[in-house]
Design an enzyme around this catalytic site. Sequence first.
Site, PDB file in Angstrom:
ATOM      1  N   ASN A 197     -52.352  41.655  -3.030  1.00 12.89           N
ATOM      2  CA  ASN A 197     -53.538  42.149  -3.467  1.00 12.89           C
ATOM      3  C   ASN A 197     -54.890  41.470  -2.647  1.00 12.89           C
ATOM      4  OD1 ASN A 197     -55.824  42.584  -5.029  1.00 12.89           O
ATOM      5  ND2 ASN A 197     -55.603  41.470  -6.876  1.00 12.89           N
ATOM      6  N   LYS A 216     -57.950  41.801  -3.031  1.00  5.37           N
ATOM      7  CA  LYS A 216     -59.099  41.587  -3.571  1.00  5.37           C
ATOM      8  C   LYS A 216     -60.421  42.062  -2.634  1.00  5.37           C
ATOM      9  CE  LYS A 216     -56.811  38.030  -5.955  1.00  5.37           C
ATOM     10  NZ  LYS A 216     -57.122  36.999  -6.932  1.00  5.37           N
ATOM     11  N   SER A 239     -50.684  32.069  -7.362  1.00  3.67           N
ATOM     12  CA  SER A 239     -50.538  31.112  -6.516  1.00  3.67           C
ATOM     13  C   SER A 239     -48.911  31.074  -5.940  1.00  3.67           C
ATOM     14  CB  SER A 239     -50.861  29.729  -6.963  1.00  3.67           C
ATOM     15  OG  SER A 239     -52.200  29.807  -7.207  1.00  3.67           O
ATOM     16  N   GLU A 286     -49.006  37.616 -14.815  1.00  2.00           N
ATOM     17  CA  GLU A 286     -49.972  36.612 -13.804  1.00  2.00           C
ATOM     18  C   GLU A 286     -50.682  35.798 -15.123  1.00  2.00           C
ATOM     19  OE1 GLU A 286     -51.072  38.445  -9.789  1.00  2.00           O
ATOM     20  OE2 GLU A 286     -52.420  39.055 -11.463  1.00  2.00           O
ATOM     21  N   GLY A 295     -55.151  32.072  -7.968  1.00  2.00           N
ATOM     22  CA  GLY A 295     -56.102  31.507  -6.932  1.00  2.00           C
ATOM     23  C   GLY A 295     -56.517  29.994  -7.268  1.00  2.00           C
ATOM     24  N   GLU A 300     -58.823  39.534 -13.143  1.00  2.00           N
ATOM     25  CA  GLU A 300     -60.411  39.538 -12.653  1.00  2.00           C
ATOM     26  C   GLU A 300     -61.056  40.713 -13.294  1.00  2.00           C
ATOM     27  OE1 GLU A 300     -59.561  38.832  -8.483  1.00  2.00           O
ATOM     28  OE2 GLU A 300     -58.836  36.926  -9.107  1.00  2.00           O
ATOM     29  N   HIS A 355     -55.916  43.721 -13.795  1.00  2.00           N
ATOM     30  CA  HIS A 355     -55.972  42.547 -13.193  1.00  2.00           C
ATOM     31  C   HIS A 355     -56.709  41.644 -13.857  1.00  2.00           C
ATOM     32  CE1 HIS A 355     -56.691  39.185 -10.321  1.00  2.00           C
ATOM     33  NE2 HIS A 355     -55.353  39.590  -9.864  1.00  2.00           N
TER      34      HIS A 355
END
Length: 250
Positions: A9, A11, A212, A166, A172, A96, A94
Amino acid sequence: MKQAYIAGNWKMNMTPSEGAAFAKELAKAIEGTGSKVMVAPPFVTIPAVLKAAKGSALIVAAQNMANHESGAYTGEVSPLMLKDLGVNDVILGHSERRSIYGESDEVINEKLLLALKHDMNVVFCIGETLEERESGRLEEVLERQVRVGLAGVKGDQMKKITIAYEPVWAIGTGKTATPDDANDAHAFVRRVVEKLFSKGVAEATVIQYGGSVKASNAKALMSMPHIDGALVGGASLSLEQFLPIVNFDK
Ligand code: PEP
């Protein structure tokens, strides 16, 4: 063991020219690999990446899409537009999108059903926050996300859906769930899928781990029985870091 599914991904990284150069090298480098490999560039980078990946096994996906086909939705991208470009895969839900843009389980479910209507493959993301995990609500949160996100999906449509577990606290941050913790969460998600559909559907569902993932931990994660792939953010932006993940079994 199922074929491993490794997805990157990107982003909000990679201009069209950067993405094209990267995809050209990646497409060549994955020739003969045993894994299924996908990248999800930003919308405007997709056409250049599709062109660079043409004729290769590299799958090009979108990172998101609208829950409508057309209309007055400024700034949104419809599944019809993606399909017209030749994009058949999309990441939905996702963390985010959930945390920054306020996407609810219900909106994600609308998007997922719309993607299926257009015969698209979906990487459906779920995962708990640190606060949810530490307050003992891990299973409650995952079960709700799976049940609401997959509402209205039929068993035979589940072959179009990959679930990406996730944990939000691992995205991240450099913190990875231990292989055992990730495997336990995957096993739980698979039990929920079994309750919703059947044992056969649950066993066949590909569940990626994300948070990660890097060259140094990919092999240990991928060796767990319920982990069938990886959704990779930061480490998918460099071939040096992404290729060893794709080739975790070499
Ligand atoms: C992600 O964004 O899906 C992700 C897992 O990011 P990272 O690998 O950078 O933690």
